[in-house]
Design a protein around this motif. Structure first.
Motif, PDB file in Angstrom:
ATOM      1  N   TYR A   1      -4.976   1.281   6.213  1.00  0.00           N
ATOM      2  CA  TYR A   1      -4.268   0.686   5.279  1.00  0.00           C
ATOM      3  C   TYR A   1      -3.754  -0.515   5.853  1.00  0.00           C
ATOM      4  O   TYR A   1      -3.885  -1.460   5.084  1.00  0.00           O
TER       5      TYR A   1
ATOM      6  N   ARG B   1       1.245   9.117  -1.422  1.00  0.00           N
ATOM      7  CA  ARG B   1       0.548  10.043  -2.127  1.00  0.00           C
ATOM      8  C   ARG B   1      -0.445  10.508  -1.414  1.00  0.00           C
ATOM      9  O   ARG B   1      -0.615  11.745  -1.455  1.00  0.00           O
TER      10      ARG B   1
ATOM     11  N   ASP C   1       3.020   3.261  -1.856  1.00  0.00           N
ATOM     12  CA  ASP C   1       2.906   4.128  -2.936  1.00  0.00           C
ATOM     13  C   ASP C   1       1.681   4.940  -2.799  1.00  0.00           C
ATOM     14  O   ASP C   1       1.405   6.430  -2.664  1.00  0.00           O
ATOM     15  N   GLU C   2       0.282   4.336  -2.585  1.00  0.00           N
ATOM     16  CA  GLU C   2      -0.777   4.670  -2.534  1.00  0.00           C
ATOM     17  C   GLU C   2      -0.890   5.733  -1.223  1.00  0.00           C
ATOM     18  O   GLU C   2      -1.482   6.773  -1.153  1.00  0.00           O
ATOM     19  N   TRP C   3      -0.307   5.052  -0.099  1.00  0.00           N
ATOM     20  CA  TRP C   3      -0.369   5.688   1.226  1.00  0.00           C
ATOM     21  C   TRP C   3       0.324   7.099   0.996  1.00  0.00           C
ATOM     22  O   TRP C   3      -0.025   8.025   1.579  1.00  0.00           O
TER      23      TRP C   3
ATOM     24  N   TYR D   1       0.833  -1.253   0.065  1.00  0.00           N
ATOM     25  CA  TYR D   1       0.024  -0.041   0.055  1.00  0.00           C
ATOM     26  C   TYR D   1       0.921   1.244   0.238  1.00  0.00           C
ATOM     27  O   TYR D   1       0.296   2.283  -0.011  1.00  0.00           O
TER      28      TYR D   1
END
Length: 429
Positions: free
Chosen positions: A421, A278, A274-276, A272
């Motif tokens: 997350y 960002r 990269d999404e977190w 998770y």
């Protein structure tokens, strides 16, 4: 290439350097040709020059208050060397009164220094040495070289550690000297003067003493990630924790272990990440825009600035966001910071603490600004994060808008997002 080891002063906090040196020896980074130090760092340096690391370890393992001062040891909660140096005018009257009435007997300290400093081994060593002493009048710095140690070597070591007014001044050839920390408590500069081309520097302060040396290509800067204790602390458990932190911080500095305050075995970024990451950048903008109290209450990078302050750095790498927020969660959950965790172990122990928040009946009342403020003031961060995690899974249980939460509890909201997350990651395994 000349490699130097530099050791900061800090009384019994010098045991942190024991742990750091244990790590350096383990990874083969103990080939020093120069060692400099101030105060207790000078004593540690002299023993290392002599090849007496085992005796240095033994010294700290058996150190007691009566080995330093006879009859009087100041309350460690009331004093530290930084306070003496920065606010000495507040301490001098009371100490002068005590000295006038009874005198401070540091003969045990001098006797121990005499037993640990062995001139024959010191001068037989090929390792160069330097320590810092300050003049009592004017606090001018004296750069004591190995050659100068041939006359009054023991006296120079005692002078470098004379934390006046806790300890009396040291007179050498008619001049009074005090702790070298009054001039430079961390003599990286001295090592460079002696020709060092590479430096391993072990500070004893969480906020680097010499920030200008942090991040330099030829300087490895090791320092604790939180305050250790006062400079005359003799509690065994606290001292052993500091020794352990010195070992772990060194391993992390050299990239063998990961983390900041807490320590991890090497691990890949979680799926998770990269999404977190960002989302953190987007969240910081929402925090700024949501602030309904004052346009100056939060910076444009509230989470980043909080982490920079926490990690004592002016620049964050992406992984440091994760390490810093894991630090916050693990501290909130009461996890010990003297062990090495796998990422999964740390994640699972955090999630075990917040697991009740997943229950539908955990908290079904409406959340409003008063509830959030009450949680911050009375329930604490853990309970507030738990409620925010709960609301992320059961948004129908609150009618409070995100702006309210981001205004009152922005960092807790960010921590709750990370917990969410991690919960979803666990579900997918």
């Amino acid at each position: 290439m000349k490699k130097a080891l530099v050791l900061a002063g800090g009384g019994t906090r010098g045991i942190y350097q024991v742990g750091a040196i244990e790590a350096l020896k383990e990874i083969g980074e103990d080939d020093w040709s120069i060692i400099t130090g101030t105060s207790v760092g000078a004593l540690n340096a002299a023993m290392l020059v002599q090849g007496d690391f085992d005796r240095m370890v033994d010294m700290y393992e058996h150190l007691q208050a009566d080995q330093i001062v006879n009859g009087f040891v100041p309350n460690p909660d009331d004093m530290n060397i930084a306070s003496f140096i920065k606010e000495r005018e507040l301490f001098i009257p009371s100490f002068m009164s005590w000295i006038k009435e009874r005198g401070v007997d540091i003969s045990p300290f001098k006797e121990n220094m005499a037993s640990y400093y062995v001139p024959e081994r010191f001068f037989a060593s090929d390792v160069d040495f330097g320590c810092i002493v300050a003049t009592a009048k004017g606090h001018d710095g004296i750069y004591v070289t190995k050659d100068m140690m041939k006359d009054h070597g023991l006296e120079w070591l005692i002078a470098s550690a004379s934390a006046y007014p806790a300890f009396p001044m040291m007179n050498i050839d008619g001049t009074d000297y005090v702790d070298g920390g009054y001039y430079d408590n961390f003599p990286v500069d001295f090592a460079l003067r002696l020709g060092a081309e590479q430096v391993i520097a072990i500070d004893l302060q969480p906020i680097p003493t010499h920030i200008n040396y942090v991040g330099r290509e030829n300087i490895v800067y090791i320092h604790p990630h939180k305050e250790l204790f006062s400079f005359l602390e003799f509690d065994r458990s606290r001292m052993e924790s500091a020794r352990r932190w010195g070992y772990l911080d060194t391993m992390k500095t050299f990239g063998i272990l990961y983390g900041e305050q807490y320590t991890f075995e090497p691990f890949h970024r979680p799926p998770y990440f990269d999404e977190w990451y960002r989302g953190i950048m987007l969240l910081e903008t929402r925090i700024k825009l949501a602030n309904g109290i004052s346009g100056q209450l939060y910076s444009d990078m509230m989470v980043s600035d909080r982490l920079k302050n926490q990690l004592h750095t002016d620049h964050l790498h992406p992984r440091q966001y994760l390490y810093g927020m894991l630090d916050s969660l693990m501290e909130i959950c009461g996890l010990p910071d003297t062990k090495v965790y796998t990422y999964r172990e740390a994640r699972n122990r955090i999630l075990a603490e917040f697991a009740p928040a997943l229950d539908d009946s955990y908290f079904s009342s409406m959340l409003n600004v008063i509830d959030v403020a009450a949680s911050l003031g009375a329930l604490g961060s853990k309970e507030l994060i738990s409620r925010l995690v709960h609301f992320s899974f059961y948004p129908e249980h609150t009618v409070a808008g995100e702006n309210v939460i981001l205004t009152v509890a922005p960092y807790e909201y960010a921590l709750a997002q990370l917990v969410t997350y991690m919960m979803k990651e666990l579900e997918e395994e």
